[in-house]
Design a protein around this motif. Sequence first.
Motif, mmCIF file in Angstrom:
data_model
loop_
_atom_site.group_PDB
_atom_site.id
_atom_site.type_symbol
_atom_site.label_atom_id
_atom_site.label_comp_id
_atom_site.label_asym_id
_atom_site.label_seq_id
_atom_site.Cartn_x
_atom_site.Cartn_y
_atom_site.Cartn_z
ATOM 1 N N ALA A 59 12.877 -35.425 6.278
ATOM 2 C CA ALA A 59 11.742 -34.485 6.306
ATOM 3 C C ALA A 59 12.197 -33.105 6.768
ATOM 4 N N ALA A 60 13.078 -33.069 7.771
ATOM 5 C CA ALA A 60 13.601 -31.785 8.255
ATOM 6 C C ALA A 60 14.422 -31.096 7.180
ATOM 7 N N GLY A 61 15.244 -31.880 6.470
ATOM 8 C CA GLY A 61 16.054 -31.307 5.395
ATOM 9 C C GLY A 61 15.206 -30.703 4.297
ATOM 10 N N LEU A 62 14.133 -31.392 3.931
ATOM 11 C CA LEU A 62 13.225 -30.882 2.895
ATOM 12 C C LEU A 62 12.539 -29.597 3.355
ATOM 13 N N LEU A 63 12.112 -29.590 4.616
ATOM 14 C CA LEU A 63 11.416 -28.414 5.147
ATOM 15 C C LEU A 63 12.347 -27.209 5.222
ATOM 16 N N VAL A 64 13.528 -27.403 5.792
ATOM 17 C CA VAL A 64 14.491 -26.304 5.905
ATOM 18 C C VAL A 64 14.930 -25.838 4.520
ATOM 19 N N GLY A 65 15.173 -26.778 3.624
ATOM 20 C CA GLY A 65 15.570 -26.411 2.265
ATOM 21 C C GLY A 65 14.510 -25.608 1.547
ATOM 22 N N TYR A 66 13.258 -25.975 1.745
ATOM 23 C CA TYR A 66 12.140 -25.254 1.119
ATOM 24 C C TYR A 66 12.062 -23.820 1.637
ATOM 25 N N LEU A 67 12.239 -23.651 2.944
ATOM 26 C CA LEU A 67 12.184 -22.312 3.532
ATOM 27 C C LEU A 67 13.331 -21.450 3.038
ATOM 28 N N LEU A 96 4.777 -30.161 3.308
ATOM 29 C CA LEU A 96 6.059 -30.534 3.904
ATOM 30 C C LEU A 96 5.975 -30.541 5.429
ATOM 31 N N GLY A 97 5.211 -29.616 5.984
ATOM 32 C CA GLY A 97 5.043 -29.574 7.436
ATOM 33 C C GLY A 97 4.312 -30.792 7.959
ATOM 34 N N PHE A 98 3.267 -31.198 7.254
ATOM 35 C CA PHE A 98 2.520 -32.384 7.651
ATOM 36 C C PHE A 98 3.426 -33.616 7.556
ATOM 37 N N GLY A 99 4.220 -33.672 6.495
ATOM 38 C CA GLY A 99 5.158 -34.785 6.341
ATOM 39 C C GLY A 99 6.182 -34.826 7.456
ATOM 40 N N TRP A 100 6.676 -33.663 7.865
ATOM 41 C CA TRP A 100 7.635 -33.563 8.964
ATOM 42 C C TRP A 100 7.026 -34.073 10.265
ATOM 43 N N VAL A 101 5.803 -33.652 10.563
ATOM 44 C CA VAL A 101 5.128 -34.087 11.791
ATOM 45 C C VAL A 101 4.962 -35.607 11.800
ATOM 46 N N VAL A 102 4.485 -36.154 10.688
ATOM 47 C CA VAL A 102 4.280 -37.599 10.585
ATOM 48 C C VAL A 102 5.606 -38.346 10.703
#
Length: 518
Positions: free
Chosen positions: A72-80, A103-109
């Motif tokens: 989830a962190a990789g997806l979030l950082v990659g998106y940014l 992606l943020g909601f997914g990261w939190v979960v």
Amino acid sequence: MPGKKKTAGPTEPSINHFFPWLVLVLCLVGASFQIWVLWFTRTPLGVSGEWVWPRVSQRLGSFLNLLPAVIAAGLLVGYLVWSTRQEQKKPRTLFWLAGLIVLGFGWVVAVQSVTSLGGGLGRGVFVMFYPRTSGYYHQARYEAHNLPRFLSEYEQSISDQSNPENYLHIGTHPPGLTTLHRVLIYECNRNKKLSSTVMKTAPESVRSALQFISQEQARSGRPLTEGESAALWLSVLITQFVSVLTVVPLYMLVSQFGSTSTARILAGLWLLVPAMIIFLPKSDAAFPCLAMFLQLFWVKALEKNSTLWGVLTAILFVFAASLSLAFFTIGIILFLQMMYSFSRNRTGLHPTIGGIVAGVSCVGLLYYFIDVNLFTVWIQNFKNHSVFYDHNSRTYLDWLYVNLLEGSFAVGVPITICGILGAAFLVKKEYREQIWIFSGLLIWAVLWASGKNMGEAARLWIFLMPYALLAAAPVIKSLVTANGTWQRRVIPVALLTVQAIVCLLTAIQIDGFGFTQL
């Protein structure tokens, strides 16, 4: 500010070639320090004998245990990173924000799911239900059957300052949160289709937690109904969504004064603030969203000298202040901004007068239609809050330095470092948005020095933490516009990655609800 041409803001800071590398080195050192303290020392996270955040007392096991959060962190950082590099084909703002929220909601979960405390995601319903960790749902279920009567008698019910509940927790809050929970319970009990739809989204850990609560409550003859279970889970989802939604006003604020890339990085960094994840789904984690929308509305009100925006700000303020006294701190910040605007450009009176009239009218209408006087309730809340330290001794000087460290860890040391450096940029040169940032930092500093939050500052200060991100804007801008291509591509990615690691390792190590003590 309106009426005077100023520098565009922290979008073009004058820096040398080595500054981005300096920022990265400082952030790496700061991140290492935070992780070392939390994971490899027994340093009390507070003041021993007064208040200490408990550790989870675990060691990192198999990497596979953390894999969902890492992905989830990789997806979030990659998106940014991807979005900041789309110079020619920038994604539409609405769609980009929607993607960031998902992606943020997914990261939190994902982070919550890898946390063993409270049964992973199931911890949310435990936190929301029991008075020990929240109390508003419990109050809505047991004390607010007749909502109009509950509201009309609320001031009287919290007036006994000898009752610990009134100076420890419930009595220091207006009735807004309890009212919202009561509305959710009513709607979910009334609308079976809504209840069924909500419960279909509940994973097994949440269902198990709800079943445990229902069985426990059945001993007193009141097991949870399907509607009450749905309302409890829905309140968790709404709180987490609103907390993630903070990225919207943050992005809009920064994009008014800085570049799109800077705004996107800063909005994304909010999702990597450890305190936000540690304390979800408590309402405190949702307050930054309301605080930043208030700030955004007020910026528009003063920039345009607009009565309409002043009225909208006041209406939102009354709603927010019906949830928590914390928003009076935001009110003071907005007042300072108005005073600055008026002293420099003779603007701000129209939105201020319009806002005062609208705010007083809202409170008056509430009193007329549902017999709740928010003015007197707020006064009683402040009285209750003022006697807390009469019953709980604190050592002022100890908390003065502990809260600095706690606040830095709660935001994340890398963001704290960027905020400090960014504030230094703002001091050196007058920027258009200087007052919006410094007023927030000033009141935060006054709150720290006053000793009003000696204990739990990491949670109580969440609503102010976006101001640390705003202060970091000049530094983030310097990183995404560095002269060297290598610097522009590597350092922002490294900063986001380091902050994500700090966030994850802090969130899974700190027990924000005392589960380890049960």
